[in-house]
Scaffold this motif. Structure first.
Motif, PDB file in Angstrom:
ATOM      1  N   LEU A 140      -0.543  11.241   3.291  1.00  7.00           N
ATOM      2  CA  LEU A 140      -1.613  10.254   3.383  1.00  7.00           C
ATOM      3  C   LEU A 140      -1.221   9.022   2.595  1.00  7.00           C
ATOM      4  O   LEU A 140      -0.853   9.112   1.421  1.00  7.00           O
ATOM      5  CB  LEU A 140      -2.919  10.828   2.825  1.00  7.00           C
ATOM      6  CG  LEU A 140      -4.137   9.894   2.857  1.00  7.00           C
ATOM      7  CD1 LEU A 140      -4.593   9.680   4.304  1.00  7.00           C
ATOM      8  CD2 LEU A 140      -5.274  10.456   2.018  1.00  7.00           C
ATOM      9  N   LEU A 141      -1.287   7.838   3.245  1.00  6.48           N
ATOM     10  CA  LEU A 141      -0.997   6.560   2.595  1.00  6.48           C
ATOM     11  C   LEU A 141      -2.296   5.770   2.505  1.00  6.48           C
ATOM     12  O   LEU A 141      -2.688   5.085   3.455  1.00  6.48           O
ATOM     13  CB  LEU A 141       0.035   5.771   3.403  1.00  6.48           C
ATOM     14  CG  LEU A 141       1.444   6.337   3.413  1.00  6.48           C
ATOM     15  CD1 LEU A 141       1.619   7.273   4.599  1.00  6.48           C
ATOM     16  CD2 LEU A 141       2.467   5.225   3.500  1.00  6.48           C
ATOM     17  N   PRO A 142      -2.983   5.836   1.377  1.00  3.58           N
ATOM     18  CA  PRO A 142      -4.279   5.155   1.265  1.00  3.58           C
ATOM     19  C   PRO A 142      -4.133   3.692   0.853  1.00  3.58           C
ATOM     20  O   PRO A 142      -3.277   3.341   0.046  1.00  3.58           O
ATOM     21  CB  PRO A 142      -4.978   5.955   0.164  1.00  3.58           C
ATOM     22  CG  PRO A 142      -3.859   6.443  -0.712  1.00  3.58           C
ATOM     23  CD  PRO A 142      -2.670   6.648   0.189  1.00  3.58           C
ATOM     24  N   ASP A 143      -4.980   2.849   1.407  1.00  2.00           N
ATOM     25  CA  ASP A 143      -5.144   1.504   0.873  1.00  2.00           C
ATOM     26  C   ASP A 143      -6.355   1.520  -0.049  1.00  2.00           C
ATOM     27  O   ASP A 143      -7.158   2.454  -0.015  1.00  2.00           O
ATOM     28  CB  ASP A 143      -5.333   0.495   2.005  1.00  2.00           C
ATOM     29  CG  ASP A 143      -5.174  -0.951   1.523  1.00  2.00           C
ATOM     30  OD1 ASP A 143      -4.482  -1.175   0.520  1.00  2.00           O
ATOM     31  OD2 ASP A 143      -5.764  -1.847   2.152  1.00  2.00           O
ATOM     32  N   TYR A 144      -6.486   0.487  -0.854  1.00  2.00           N
ATOM     33  CA  TYR A 144      -7.584   0.431  -1.816  1.00  2.00           C
ATOM     34  C   TYR A 144      -7.903  -1.021  -2.091  1.00  2.00           C
ATOM     35  O   TYR A 144      -7.117  -1.927  -1.793  1.00  2.00           O
ATOM     36  CB  TYR A 144      -7.216   1.183  -3.100  1.00  2.00           C
ATOM     37  CG  TYR A 144      -5.819   0.891  -3.623  1.00  2.00           C
ATOM     38  CD1 TYR A 144      -5.601  -0.096  -4.579  1.00  2.00           C
ATOM     39  CD2 TYR A 144      -4.707   1.598  -3.147  1.00  2.00           C
ATOM     40  CE1 TYR A 144      -4.322  -0.370  -5.051  1.00  2.00           C
ATOM     41  CE2 TYR A 144      -3.436   1.323  -3.612  1.00  2.00           C
ATOM     42  CZ  TYR A 144      -3.246   0.344  -4.565  1.00  2.00           C
ATOM     43  OH  TYR A 144      -1.987   0.069  -5.027  1.00  2.00           O
ATOM     44  N   ARG A 145      -9.052  -1.289  -2.677  1.00  2.00           N
ATOM     45  CA  ARG A 145      -9.579  -2.651  -2.745  1.00  2.00           C
ATOM     46  C   ARG A 145      -8.694  -3.624  -3.513  1.00  2.00           C
ATOM     47  O   ARG A 145      -8.761  -4.830  -3.294  1.00  2.00           O
ATOM     48  CB  ARG A 145     -10.985  -2.636  -3.326  1.00  2.00           C
ATOM     49  CG  ARG A 145     -11.070  -2.302  -4.798  1.00  2.00           C
ATOM     50  CD  ARG A 145     -12.490  -2.067  -5.212  1.00  2.00           C
ATOM     51  NE  ARG A 145     -13.035  -0.902  -4.533  1.00  2.00           N
ATOM     52  CZ  ARG A 145     -14.312  -0.806  -4.145  1.00  2.00           C
ATOM     53  NH1 ARG A 145     -15.162  -1.770  -4.392  1.00  2.00           N
ATOM     54  NH2 ARG A 145     -14.736   0.273  -3.537  1.00  2.00           N
ATOM     55  N   ALA A 146      -7.857  -3.120  -4.429  1.00  2.00           N
ATOM     56  CA  ALA A 146      -6.994  -4.029  -5.182  1.00  2.00           C
ATOM     57  C   ALA A 146      -5.992  -4.753  -4.288  1.00  2.00           C
ATOM     58  O   ALA A 146      -5.369  -5.723  -4.727  1.00  2.00           O
ATOM     59  CB  ALA A 146      -6.253  -3.273  -6.287  1.00  2.00           C
ATOM     60  N   SER A 147      -5.838  -4.315  -3.029  1.00  2.17           N
ATOM     61  CA  SER A 147      -4.965  -5.044  -2.104  1.00  2.17           C
ATOM     62  C   SER A 147      -5.519  -6.422  -1.781  1.00  2.17           C
ATOM     63  O   SER A 147      -4.807  -7.284  -1.268  1.00  2.17           O
ATOM     64  CB  SER A 147      -4.776  -4.253  -0.807  1.00  2.17           C
ATOM     65  OG  SER A 147      -5.985  -4.178  -0.070  1.00  2.17           O
TER      66      SER A 147
END
Length: 723
Positions: free
Chosen positions: A515-522
């Motif tokens: 699983l490769l999650p994105d998160y709001r800090a992007s």
């Protein structure tokens, strides 16, 4: 050159050994694809073959009749047909011109990052293998005109930094960086000389020894003219206006008291006749010389200029916006409310823009008027390019496997809006990784506690069978800007080697779901969602864990066999995760030790960290905020076995993985600390690649010990048919 030769010799040895069966058992899958093992991955990396059929960049040429792409050579012709550069290394990509009516492909020559004249047929590009030290001119029909090396003009040149052609293609503006000699030398006459570097607050930063010279030249590499010299600057973007009399440029310069990674960026104006230049708009937001980090374009009316902008003057770690300013007085007339990227002008009042998503496949194309109104263009992914006459759109898509396609559509004004039609694919190519057995990929979405819907990519194990649960490897990307995309890869490469998406297929072949999650800090979910009170990692943690829970709820992941790994900013996320939950059985944190104690990291290089200071203030003014984002006070009771990897031998005060290792050791928790004696943020030596890869596999396998599900069959990326 010695290192490069070593790579070539090692690659040749690997190929020979593979041919005799001494090193690599390719383990060909039943469908003929190669299962990715550590040996297979290492061979692929050492050979350095391209992973994309085409680089994700294009430009229009010949008044909208052709599109320029950087294609992998074996998609257009064999490497034997194009001679390698004089460094002896064959080029990976070539500039190809595609006729949008006939779909005929014309190879211009080895190169990348093509720029074209809006109303001419002249093309300029960087020559492959030259590390930015050579540019070439050609016609869009393939006729080579001339080439130029940076040191032909400046003996101490450090490479070309930006290119821009006039509308008719008759002249090129370009910036050449240079490095001035310094009095300091590491060669010492005797062992009695002091080996010391001195920092003094009276002179907080040593003078920068780099600069840039702006030149113009004609299409046949004649009449070179030195326009201006700028000390302590780097140039990222150039654009012509006033029929070749004026050049606009985006340039960076260090500012005393700021970290070197966040210089001030200014919009400059150059007079090509007198050589005079001035700052047109100051502090528009840090943009690196990387051409993908910014946008600069003059409106067809010649009255306005659009550029990438950050109102707070920060580097684009957090967001990118667009602004439009009047060329008459520099007054900014428009700033986009949300993160936006420029694509071009449709007319004097309307911009074509990209609404970014966590991955290019999730981004969208829209129009943005100077009155601030925004309209989506349905069905067109982000990063479309507009032809010079605004009658056509072109876009290059790459899927999660690296398959590429170029599409064209007509574009016309329909009242106050723009309508797109006649869509067609003019070129397709399969992924350069198609010969490998690859796990099926899909997007995953969840809803975090405050309504943010972060995206993730899920890679299923080879032979995935619905109803079975699999061990889960959560691979947290770094940056954090950019989300799930990393040029030139189909998406962010794996965190162990940070070089290839095949790393995820290695885990998939071992029976893991990844699983490769994105998160709001992007920065891709709105700047208002990024905390400024020290709760950054708390919110990112919620985003990541909601994606993990989604995969568990879907019946794919075994909640009792999960591991988490991350590199750089992803490693900072890992240290936060393992100090705030015991749900993971193993972890690997690689090159992200600054999060251990942000108060220390804030000034560990002898300079304040500009971005953290802007977000939180100084640590001696707001210690509570720095404690909140640090994990040093949260290690008590930690239970997750963790491998800490540092590439710089813990030489800086901010490198605190030894502290973390000691904290694990004192509590009787399994830990490992690996220190590689390299100076780069990513490992450069193949021997180190193999060592950290083998160690990481052993670490994860050891702690997710239950026998994984045996793949029943080898799934692979979907086939793509060529026209």
């Amino acid at each position: 050159m010695v290192r490069r030769l070593a790579y070539v010799l090692l690659a040749a040895w690997s190929i020979a050994a593979s041919a005799t069966g001494d090193v690599v058992d390719n383990g060909a899958a039943p469908n003929g694809r190669i299962v990715v093992t550590p040996d297979v991955l290492m061979d692929h990396l050492i050979l350095g073959k391209p992973e994309l059929a085409a680089m994700p960049e294009l430009s229009w040429a010949d008044n909208g009749r052709r599109v320029l792409l950087s294609m992998a050579l074996d998609d257009v012709q064999t490497t034997r047909d194009i001679a390698p550069d004089d460094d002896g290394i064959s080029d990976a990509y070539a500039i190809a011109s595609i006729d949008v009516d006939s779909a005929q492909i014309t190879v211009i020559g080895p190169g990348y990052r093509p720029v074209a004249a809006p109303r001419g047929d002249t093309v300029a590009y960087y020559v492959s293998g030259a590390n930015g030290h050579e540019i070439a001119f050609a016609r869009s029909n393939g006729q080579r005109l001339c080439s130029l090396r940076d040191r032909d003009l400046i003996p101490n040149a450090s490479g070309f930094q930006a290119l821009a052609l006039t509308a008719d293609g008759k002249r090129l503006a370009f910036a050449i960086g240079y490095t001035e000699s310094t009095a300091h030398s590491d060669d010492r006459s005797s062992n009695t000389d002091a080996a010391v570097r001195v920092f003094d607050t009276l002179h907080p930063e040593p003078p920068s020894n780099h600069g840039v010279v702006l030149w113009t030249i004609d299409e046949h590499c004649r009449e070179p003219r030195r326009v201006a010299q700028l000390r302590r600057y780097r140039v990222g973007q150039l654009a012509w206006l006033d029929r070749g009399r004026t050049i606009m440029g985006v340039a960076q310069t260090p500012v005393p008291g700021r970290t070197q990674t966040s210089p001030r960026t200014d919009l400059l104006r150059f007079d090509t006749r007198s050589g005079a230049w001035r700052t047109f708009i100051s502090n528009i937001g840090g943009q690196t010389p990387n051409h993908r980090s910014g946008f600069l374009a003059v409106a067809p009316s010649g009255e306005d200029i659009a550029f990438t902008y950050e109102q707070d003057g920060l580097a684009y770690q957090l967001r990118r916006q667009l602004a439009v300013a009047s060329l008459a007085n520099g007054r900014i007339t428009l700033v986009s409310a949300d993160p936006r990227q420029g694509a071009g002008w449709l007319d004097g009042r309307t911009l074509l823009i990209t609404k970014p998503g966590a991955h290019p496949l999730l981004s969208r194309t829209a129009t943005l008027s100077l009155d601030g109104s925004e309209r989506d263009i349905g069905g067109i992914p982000g990063h479309a390019a507009i032809s010079p006459d605004a009658t056509k759109l072109a876009w290059l898509e790459k899927d999660l496997y690296g398959n590429s396609s170029l599409s064209i559509a007509s574009n016309r004004r329909a009242g106050s809006t723009w309508a797109v039609g006649d869509r067609r694919v003019v070129w397709q190519a399969p992924s350069k990784l198609a010969r490998y057995a690859r796990g099926v990929r899909r997007f995953v979405e969840c809803q975090s506690t405050d309504g943010v819907r972060p995206a993730a990519i899920l890679v299923l194990p080879l032979g995935y069978a619905p109803g079975n649960r699999y061990p889960l490897l959560v691979d947290v990307h770094g940056g954090p800007r950019g989300g799930l995309d990393s040029v030139p890869d189909p998406y962010v490469p794996g965190s162990v080697l940070v070089r290839s998406t095949l790393e995820h297929d290695l885990w998939a072949a071992k029976g893991y779901a990844v699983l490769l999650p994105d998160y709001r800090a992007s920065g891709l979910y709105g700047f208002d969602k990024i905390a400024r009170d020290g709760s950054d990692f708390e919110r990112d943690f919620e985003d990541i864990m909601c994606q993990v829970q989604t995969v568990i709820d879907q019946g794919i992941a075994d909640a009792g066999r999960m591991a988490v790994i991350g590199n750089s900013h992803g490693a900072k996320q890992v240290t936060w995760i393992v100090t705030h939950t015991d749900r993971f059985k193993a972890a690997i944190a690689k090159e992200g030790s600054g999060s251990v104690n942000y108060s220390v990291a804030w000034g560990s290089r002898g300079q304040m960290h500009q971005q953290i200071t802007w977000m939180l203030g100084a640590p001696y003014e707001h210690p509570e905020k720095y404690r909140r984002i640090s994990v040093m006070d949260s290690v008590g009771g930690v239970s997750t076995p963790t491998m800490f990897v540092e590439h710089r031998g813990a030489r800086r005060a901010g490198d605190l993985y030894p502290w973390m290792f000691a904290a694990w050791q004192a509590q009787g928790v399994r830990a490992q600390l690996r220190l590689y004696d390299e100076e780069r943020h990513s490992l450069q030596r193949p021997a180190d690649w193999r060592d950290v890869l083998d160690a990481s596999i052993a670490w994860i396998d050891e702690h997710l010990a239950r026998e994984p599900v045996t793949p029943l069959s080898h799934s692979a990326a979907p086939e793509i048919k060529l026209p």
